[in-house]
Design an enzyme around this catalytic site. Structure first.
Site, PDB file in Angstrom:
ATOM      1  N   GLU A  60       0.848  -1.197   0.000  1.00 31.69           N
ATOM      2  CA  GLU A  60       0.000   0.000   0.000  1.00 31.69           C
ATOM      3  C   GLU A  60       0.878   1.239   0.000  1.00 31.69           C
ATOM      4  O   GLU A  60       1.925   1.281   0.667  1.00 31.69           O
ATOM      5  CB  GLU A  60      -0.893  -0.014   1.248  1.00 31.69           C
ATOM      6  CG  GLU A  60      -1.854   1.144   1.361  1.00 31.69           C
ATOM      7  CD  GLU A  60      -2.797   0.991   2.564  1.00 31.69           C
ATOM      8  OE1 GLU A  60      -3.143  -0.160   2.896  1.00 31.69           O
ATOM      9  OE2 GLU A  60      -3.154   2.008   3.166  1.00 31.69           O
ATOM     10  N   ASP A  81       0.289   5.451   0.456  1.00 30.91           N
ATOM     11  CA  ASP A  81      -0.768   6.326   0.959  1.00 30.91           C
ATOM     12  C   ASP A  81      -0.473   7.814   0.857  1.00 30.91           C
ATOM     13  O   ASP A  81       0.645   8.259   1.129  1.00 30.91           O
ATOM     14  CB  ASP A  81      -0.994   6.088   2.466  1.00 30.91           C
ATOM     15  CG  ASP A  81      -1.523   4.714   2.782  1.00 30.91           C
ATOM     16  OD1 ASP A  81      -1.945   4.007   1.856  1.00 30.91           O
ATOM     17  OD2 ASP A  81      -1.526   4.350   3.971  1.00 30.91           O
ATOM     18  N   GLU A 120      -2.867  10.596   2.983  1.00 25.20           N
ATOM     19  CA  GLU A 120      -4.042  10.855   3.807  1.00 25.20           C
ATOM     20  C   GLU A 120      -3.991  12.316   4.244  1.00 25.20           C
ATOM     21  O   GLU A 120      -2.941  12.809   4.662  1.00 25.20           O
ATOM     22  CB  GLU A 120      -4.092   9.941   5.028  1.00 25.20           C
ATOM     23  CG  GLU A 120      -4.413   8.493   4.679  1.00 25.20           C
ATOM     24  CD  GLU A 120      -4.606   7.637   5.906  1.00 25.20           C
ATOM     25  OE1 GLU A 120      -5.688   7.069   6.078  1.00 25.20           O
ATOM     26  OE2 GLU A 120      -3.653   7.544   6.710  1.00 25.20           O
ATOM     27  N   HIS A 162      -0.389  13.354   5.321  1.00 27.54           N
ATOM     28  CA  HIS A 162       0.141  12.158   5.982  1.00 27.54           C
ATOM     29  C   HIS A 162       0.467  11.127   4.901  1.00 27.54           C
ATOM     30  O   HIS A 162      -0.387  10.779   4.092  1.00 27.54           O
ATOM     31  CB  HIS A 162      -0.932  11.628   6.943  1.00 27.54           C
ATOM     32  CG  HIS A 162      -0.592  10.373   7.662  1.00 27.54           C
ATOM     33  ND1 HIS A 162      -0.109  10.350   8.951  1.00 27.54           N
ATOM     34  CD2 HIS A 162      -0.685   9.068   7.290  1.00 27.54           C
ATOM     35  CE1 HIS A 162       0.073   9.107   9.340  1.00 27.54           C
ATOM     36  NE2 HIS A 162      -0.269   8.309   8.345  1.00 27.54           N
ATOM     37  N   THR A 163       1.706  10.634   4.855  1.00 28.62           N
ATOM     38  CA  THR A 163       2.099   9.621   3.877  1.00 28.62           C
ATOM     39  C   THR A 163       2.582   8.377   4.598  1.00 28.62           C
ATOM     40  O   THR A 163       3.107   8.435   5.704  1.00 28.62           O
ATOM     41  CB  THR A 163       3.211  10.132   2.945  1.00 28.62           C
ATOM     42  OG1 THR A 163       4.418  10.339   3.700  1.00 28.62           O
ATOM     43  CG2 THR A 163       2.813  11.435   2.278  1.00 28.62           C
ATOM     44  N   ASN A 164       2.407   7.235   3.930  1.00 29.15           N
ATOM     45  CA  ASN A 164       2.856   5.966   4.505  1.00 29.15           C
ATOM     46  C   ASN A 164       3.055   4.978   3.373  1.00 29.15           C
ATOM     47  O   ASN A 164       2.539   5.156   2.261  1.00 29.15           O
ATOM     48  CB  ASN A 164       1.826   5.442   5.512  1.00 29.15           C
ATOM     49  CG  ASN A 164       2.400   4.414   6.477  1.00 29.15           C
ATOM     50  OD1 ASN A 164       3.583   4.068   6.412  1.00 29.15           O
ATOM     51  ND2 ASN A 164       1.571   3.914   7.381  1.00 29.15           N
ATOM     52  N   ARG A 181       5.608   3.533   8.476  1.00 29.15           N
ATOM     53  CA  ARG A 181       6.646   4.338   7.814  1.00 29.15           C
ATOM     54  C   ARG A 181       6.084   5.725   7.503  1.00 29.15           C
ATOM     55  O   ARG A 181       6.223   6.240   6.402  1.00 29.15           O
ATOM     56  CB  ARG A 181       7.117   3.655   6.532  1.00 29.15           C
ATOM     57  CG  ARG A 181       7.748   2.279   6.733  1.00 29.15           C
ATOM     58  CD  ARG A 181       8.271   1.750   5.408  1.00 29.15           C
ATOM     59  NE  ARG A 181       8.958   0.489   5.541  1.00 29.15           N
ATOM     60  CZ  ARG A 181       8.416  -0.700   5.270  1.00 29.15           C
ATOM     61  NH1 ARG A 181       7.159  -0.759   4.852  1.00 29.15           N
ATOM     62  NH2 ARG A 181       9.113  -1.807   5.409  1.00 29.15           N
ATOM     63  N   GLU A 182       5.485   6.346   8.482  1.00 24.85           N
ATOM     64  CA  GLU A 182       4.798   7.608   8.267  1.00 24.85           C
ATOM     65  C   GLU A 182       5.754   8.789   8.148  1.00 24.85           C
ATOM     66  O   GLU A 182       6.729   8.883   8.888  1.00 24.85           O
ATOM     67  CB  GLU A 182       3.824   7.903   9.418  1.00 24.85           C
ATOM     68  CG  GLU A 182       2.734   6.865   9.596  1.00 24.85           C
ATOM     69  CD  GLU A 182       3.094   5.766  10.566  1.00 24.85           C
ATOM     70  OE1 GLU A 182       4.306   5.634  10.910  1.00 24.85           O
ATOM     71  OE2 GLU A 182       2.190   5.027  10.999  1.00 24.85           O
ATOM     72  N   TRP A 231      -8.243   9.850  16.263  1.00 24.25           N
ATOM     73  CA  TRP A 231      -6.798  10.061  16.158  1.00 24.25           C
ATOM     74  C   TRP A 231      -6.371  11.187  15.212  1.00 24.25           C
ATOM     75  O   TRP A 231      -5.257  11.708  15.324  1.00 24.25           O
ATOM     76  CB  TRP A 231      -6.107   8.777  15.678  1.00 24.25           C
ATOM     77  CG  TRP A 231      -6.469   8.376  14.268  1.00 24.25           C
ATOM     78  CD1 TRP A 231      -7.524   7.612  13.884  1.00 24.25           C
ATOM     79  CD2 TRP A 231      -5.777   8.724  13.049  1.00 24.25           C
ATOM     80  NE1 TRP A 231      -7.548   7.466  12.517  1.00 24.25           N
ATOM     81  CE2 TRP A 231      -6.489   8.126  11.986  1.00 24.25           C
ATOM     82  CE3 TRP A 231      -4.640   9.483  12.772  1.00 24.25           C
ATOM     83  CZ2 TRP A 231      -6.093   8.264  10.651  1.00 24.25           C
ATOM     84  CZ3 TRP A 231      -4.239   9.619  11.435  1.00 24.25           C
ATOM     85  CH2 TRP A 231      -4.969   9.012  10.397  1.00 24.25           C
ATOM     86  N   GLY A 237      -4.110  14.235  17.718  1.00 21.46           N
ATOM     87  CA  GLY A 237      -4.107  12.966  18.436  1.00 21.46           C
ATOM     88  C   GLY A 237      -5.474  12.535  18.939  1.00 21.46           C
ATOM     89  O   GLY A 237      -5.572  11.707  19.857  1.00 21.46           O
ATOM     90  N   ARG A 257       9.752   5.750  19.521  1.00 22.18           N
ATOM     91  CA  ARG A 257       8.720   4.859  18.994  1.00 22.18           C
ATOM     92  C   ARG A 257       9.256   3.462  18.739  1.00 22.18           C
ATOM     93  O   ARG A 257       8.576   2.468  18.996  1.00 22.18           O
ATOM     94  CB  ARG A 257       8.171   5.454  17.704  1.00 22.18           C
ATOM     95  CG  ARG A 257       7.156   4.579  16.999  1.00 22.18           C
ATOM     96  CD  ARG A 257       6.716   5.235  15.707  1.00 22.18           C
ATOM     97  NE  ARG A 257       5.737   4.436  14.997  1.00 22.18           N
ATOM     98  CZ  ARG A 257       5.267   4.743  13.800  1.00 22.18           C
ATOM     99  NH1 ARG A 257       5.676   5.854  13.191  1.00 22.18           N
ATOM    100  NH2 ARG A 257       4.375   3.965  13.196  1.00 22.18           N
TER     101      ARG A 257
END
Length: 291
Positions: A101, A103, A105, A118-120, A129-130, A195, A199, A277
């Site tokens: 995938e 992304d 967003e 927002h990419t992933n 992998r944001e 979210w 957040g 993280r």
């Protein structure tokens, strides 16, 4: 003279691939609603689309067929005003637990506050992998071209022909890469207020619903997926597979300059720098050159 012809051909290919005016396919021919069709619509001559979110449902659309490698483009005008808690997603994806995938967003925000881009990327079911960016323009005032370009060498996310992120192929070093599964194109508008905005601290204000994201012509200049045989066919270096041209194996100097400008000025999160993280175990691709 031959080198000049080669240069001009390369410039022409790039202009056709990433010029917003070249995005001219019809949603009615290429995509269909898989969710929320009762209050969303393909409009005009099939060139325009609106996705709607209200308290009854969000909505989503996807391509009729999957692809492997090429350029996926969409012109999108995001939800205006108080869009807090909403997410407009635009991505390509295969299916199954070990899916690939890629992304975009767009995370909504309260009136007057900027969206988050927002990419992933997921490979064989693994994401996390944001990378996130602030737009350098108002994405609700007009349509903007969002492009996912990927080939056997790299994946590039573009906004109005400006690259914002690159993920290169290091499969030969044990890092998975999305090159063996056909992916359909999806876009959706949905409630993510647990979210999406600060957040999850800022919730959707249903008093200002419905929320509407608007789209203009979707275009896939990409290799049609016809099963496992496409793995080699779509990656072969032929004239038809323009995405395998050396022109697209690495960003040009001018595109690298644009990428650097965006990342220096508008990047707000990078998973590769989030040591807490991952408990200090940064993913291996973070130590590899990506540009």
């Amino acid at each position: 003279m031959s080198s000049l012809r080669t240069l001009l051909a390369a410039l022409f290919i790039f202009a056709v691939a990433f010029d917003p005016s070249a995005v001219n396919a019809k949603f009615s021919n290429s995509m269909y609603f898989y969710w929320g069709a009762h209050h969303s619509a393909i409009l005009g001559n099939g060139d325009d689309l609106q996705l709607v979110l209200d308290q009854t449902s969000g909505s989503g659309i996807k391509s009729k067929r999957p692809f492997l490698f090429g350029s996926i483009q969409m012109l999108i005008k995001l939800v205006p005003g108080n869009s807090a808690g909403t997410v407009t997603a635009y991505y390509i994806s295969s299916s199954g637990d070990r899916h690939d995938e890629i992304d975009f967003e767009f995370l909504g925000n309260a009136s007057g506050q900027p969206y988050t881009i927002h990419t992933n990327i997921y490979t064989q079911g693994n994401g996390s992998r944001e990378q996130q960016f602030r737009p350098w323009f108002d994405p609700t005032a007009d349509f903007h071209n969002y492009t996912i370009h990927w080939n056997p060498t790299e994946v590039v996310w573009y906004v109005d022909s400006v690259p914002i992120r690159v993920f290169r192929n290091y499969e030969n070093e044990g890092i998975a890469y999305p090159n063996k599964q056909g992916m359909r194109v999806y876009s959706s508008l949905w409630n993510a207020d647990v979210w999406a905005t600060q957040g999850g601290r800022v919730k959707i204000d249903w008093k200002v619903a419905p929320f509407i994201a608007r789209y203009r012509s979707f275009r896939a200049r990409a290799c049609k997926w016809n099963g496992p045989v496409s793995t080699s066919q779509c990656a072969s270096n032929t004239a038809a597979n323009w995405w395998t041209s050396p022109t697209y194996s690495k960003l040009s100097n001018s595109k690298f300059g644009q990428l650097t400008w965006v990342r220096d000025n508008y990047m707000i999160y990078d998973y590769c720098k989030d040591t807490k993280r991952f408990n200090g175990k940064i993913p291996p691709e973070c130590f590899k050159p990506q540009f």
